[in-house]
Design an enzyme around this catalytic site. Structure first.
Site, short mmCIF file in Angstrom:
data_model
loop_
_atom_site.label_atom_id
_atom_site.label_comp_id
_atom_site.label_asym_id
_atom_site.label_seq_id
_atom_site.Cartn_x
_atom_site.Cartn_y
_atom_site.Cartn_z
N GLU A 136 -8.62 -12.64 -8.87
CA GLU A 136 -7.31 -12.48 -8.22
C GLU A 136 -6.86 -13.78 -7.55
O GLU A 136 -5.80 -13.84 -6.97
CB GLU A 136 -7.30 -11.30 -7.25
CG GLU A 136 -8.46 -11.24 -6.29
CD GLU A 136 -8.52 -9.92 -5.49
OE1 GLU A 136 -7.60 -9.10 -5.56
OE2 GLU A 136 -9.54 -9.73 -4.80
N HIS A 147 0.81 -1.21 0.00
CA HIS A 147 0.00 0.00 0.00
C HIS A 147 0.84 1.27 0.00
O HIS A 147 0.42 2.30 -0.51
CB HIS A 147 -1.06 -0.07 1.09
CG HIS A 147 -2.09 -1.07 0.70
ND1 HIS A 147 -1.97 -2.40 1.04
CD2 HIS A 147 -3.15 -0.98 -0.12
CE1 HIS A 147 -2.97 -3.06 0.46
NE2 HIS A 147 -3.69 -2.23 -0.23
N CYS A 191 -7.34 -4.07 -12.90
CA CYS A 191 -7.23 -2.91 -12.00
C CYS A 191 -6.04 -3.04 -11.05
O CYS A 191 -5.86 -2.22 -10.16
CB CYS A 191 -8.51 -2.70 -11.22
SG CYS A 191 -8.92 -4.06 -10.12
N ASP A 237 -2.88 -9.29 -6.39
CA ASP A 237 -3.07 -10.53 -5.66
C ASP A 237 -2.92 -11.75 -6.56
O ASP A 237 -2.39 -12.78 -6.14
CB ASP A 237 -4.46 -10.56 -5.00
CG ASP A 237 -4.45 -9.77 -3.70
OD1 ASP A 237 -3.49 -9.96 -2.92
OD2 ASP A 237 -5.37 -8.98 -3.47
C1 PEP Z 1 -5.32 -6.38 -6.73
O1 PEP Z 1 -5.20 -7.34 -5.97
O2 PEP Z 1 -4.78 -6.31 -7.85
C2 PEP Z 1 -6.14 -5.22 -6.33
C3 PEP Z 1 -6.42 -4.26 -7.19
O3 PEP Z 1 -6.55 -5.17 -5.04
P1 PEP Z 1 -5.66 -4.73 -3.77
O4 PEP Z 1 -4.35 -4.23 -4.27
O5 PEP Z 1 -6.47 -3.70 -3.06
O6 PEP Z 1 -5.56 -6.03 -3.04
MG MG Z 2 -6.52 -7.56 -4.32
#
Ligand code: PEP
Ligand code: MG
Length: 566
Positions: free
Chosen positions: A430, A188, A501, A454
């Site tokens: 994912e 993050h 995404c 993920d």
């Molecule tokens: C992902 O896993 O690609 C995603 C967009 O979700 P996050 O990064 O919030 O797990």
């Molecule tokens: Mg994710």
């Protein structure tokens, strides 16, 4: 000295380091000599006064959210509580414990009472006692708070890791670059840095021991180098690189609002990933298709309680209105893994990323899930809302969430509350098990979005947060492209919308491969839009298909990178 980490957000910076570490304070367990009790009591009183003043200052700071102000007021009440004060005095005067130890014992005692309470509201308050205790212990020792919300001058932020709660009020105007000891390209901290356009190098071993606040540091967000106390020549070089880079970013900005087309005119829809309800305020959405990922965790993480249906509905409505009729893909709560809540105890697990995370947690706590679903459905009358479920692993998962959605609709009907009739229902792809069943999944949903962050960690069995296995976490792997290609073909056959995404959608070179694999919708951090559009415009689809095919035939990520050097 030159250190090496992973470049996760582009750009360059030279500046003064600001080392940030969350203080973990423990009280020494020593008894007072006779005659020392009075001094210990004074240490407590002045520490408490300093803690109260600190909270007052924080509350007054411009931009502090109302929810944060409420938490600060609650913490002030705890500090002023007479019963606590009396108990601390007794520990000091009668039991002859030092001030810090007395504070720790009393606060821990109250925290435990809260934790054992039947009423969940009381249980949630345990975290407030822990938080207040930390502040009080620190103030009793005269240690100033490290505050990322008012840095006061431009700095290079150096830290062990940045938790989402550290960055909720980050003073981004003054952060020239971010360097952390842990975290990889999809942590993050990385997502935040790209979102704000701040250069970042993460996973730099031992950086907290090598750099002190005030040291000059040069950061290379392209190759992951971090120079500590560099000579003037290197500083000069990096200042020039920064200037050239910022100039380039300025020139490329013209791409942001033009439609995204390949050189032969094929359209690729570009959407935004956002993580707050005010992210679209004041944004020019020309040339942007909509929101491809609204991470709703922000609502839960920037609060001291589970957000109510009304609070959530207002936040979602705000985003839908700001999107002005463009589709908004709202992802339901994805908590667990590295994302925790202070006020809600998550199961303690050895492998939280493989545990009760996201949809699994929501299905285990249907009251939390139903509240969010009702809020989203009610908000959907204000715009074009698409609902997306994270961490779907099987067809049973899809059927179960659809039943939950039906139940939420049913409750609203019983209450006589309206909701949008055309909410599209989709899933995140994912987990490899659902990617492999893409043909069946495509029959059950209106759309899907590939969460490559993920998907990569589960496909390659490499924890996205663990620097020790960062080299095994490889989004450029041909295995990743083959699996995405399979999903893309099945969704195309079924005539259903598919997007990506995860962070790879915002990497200009990987975006080329994704378009070549058939993707026509990519969602990314706002800061990456111009670069991706500019890059896609340089190639015709036929070339992108060849590139994607070649990437799938490569034997390693390294070979895929080489395709771009040819
Ligand atoms: C992902 O896993 O690609 C995603 C967009 O979700 P996050 O990064 O919030 O797990
Ligand atoms: Mg994710």
């Amino acid at each position: 000295m030159r250190l090496q980490g992973k470049a996760v957000s582009p750009g360059y910076a030279v500046g003064e380091a600001y080392c940030y570490e969350r203080a973990v304070l423990k009280a020494p367990q020593t008894y007072l000599e006779s005659g020392e009790a009075e001094a210990a009591w004074k240490i407590f009183l002045s520490g408490r006064q300093a803690a109260i003043q600190e909270l007052e200052r924080l509350k007054e700071q411009p931009g502090t959210a109302e929810s944060a102000k409420r938490v600060m007021a609650a913490h002030t009440d705890i500090l002023k509580d007479r019963a606590l004060e009396k108990a601390i005095r007794k520990r000091i005067e009668q039991e002859r414990r030092n001030a810090l130890w007395a504070v720790e014992l009393v606060y821990d005692h109250y925290k435990q009472i809260m934790e054992n309470a039947k009423d969940p509201l009381f249980r949630e308050r345990a975290a407030d006692f822990e938080d207040t205790k930390g502040r009080l212990l620190r103030c009793c020792q005269g240690i100033p708070e490290q505050d990322l919300s008012a840095l006061g001058k431009p700095v290079i932020l150096v830290c062990g890791d940045l938790m989402p709660s550290d960055t909720a009020n980050l003073d981004r105007e003054h952060v020239l670059a971010i360097v952390t000891q842990v975290g990889g390209e999809t942590s993050h901290s990385a997502i935040l840095a790209r979102n704000y356009g701040i250069p970042a190098v993460l996973g730099v071993p031992d950086v907290m021991r090598q750099v002190c606040s005030g040291d000059t540091v040069a950061v290379d967000g392209a190759d992951g180098s971090v120079f500590v106390r560099p000579d003037e020549q290197i500083c000069q070089n990096y200042r020039q690189k920064r200037e050239r880079y910022l100039e380039q970013v300025k020139q490329d900005a013209v791409w942001k609002h033009v439609p995204c087309r390949t050189a032969d005119g094929a359209e690729v829809e570009i959407c935004l990933n956002i993580a707050s309800d005010d992210a679209l305020d004041g944004e020019n959405l020309e040339g942007i298709h909509g929101v491809g990922l609204l991470r709703t965790e922000f609502l839960y993480m920037h609060s001291d309680h589970l957000p109510t249906e009304e609070e959530q509905m207002r936040a979602y409505q705000h985003v839908l209105q700001a999107a002005k009729g463009k589709p908004v893909i709202l992802r339901t709560l994805d908590i667990g893994g590295d994302k925790t809540l202070d006020y809600f105890e998550l199961p303690r697990e050895n492998n939280p990323f493989l545990g009760e995370r996201a949809i699994r947690l929501c299905l285990h706590h249907p009251e939390i899930f139903q509240t969010q679903l009702r809020a989203a459905l009610r908000a959907s009358v204000s715009g074009e809302l698409w609902l997306m479920f994270p961490m779907i692993g099987s067809m049973e998962d899809i059927r179960t969430v659809k039943k939950q959605l039906e139940q939420a609709r049913h409750t609203l009907e019983e209450r006589g509350q309206s909701y949008g009739a055309n909410v599209k229902v989709g899933i995140m792809i994912e987990i490899p098990s659902i990617a492999i069943l893409a043909d069946q999944a495509a029959q059950e949903v209106d759309f899907a979005s590939i969460g490559s962050n993920d998907l990569v960690q589960y496909l390659e069995a490499a924890d996205r947060m663990n620097p020790a296995v960062a080299r095994y976490y490889e989004s450029w792997s041909p295995a990743v492209y083959r699996l995405i290609g399979l999903v893309s073909r099945e969704f195309e056959k079924a005539g259903k919308v598919l997007s990506v995404c995860g962070e790879m959608a915002g990497d200009p070179e990987q975006a080329l491969i994704l378009a070549g694999l058939g993707l026509r919708k990519l969602s990314m951090n706002p800061g990456m839009v111009s670069q991706v559009k500019k890059t896609l415009a340089q190639y015709p689809l036929s070339r992108l298909r060849e590139l994607a095919q070649a990437a799938c035939q490569c034997g390693s990520a390294e070979e895929v990178h080489q395709l771009f050097q040819a």
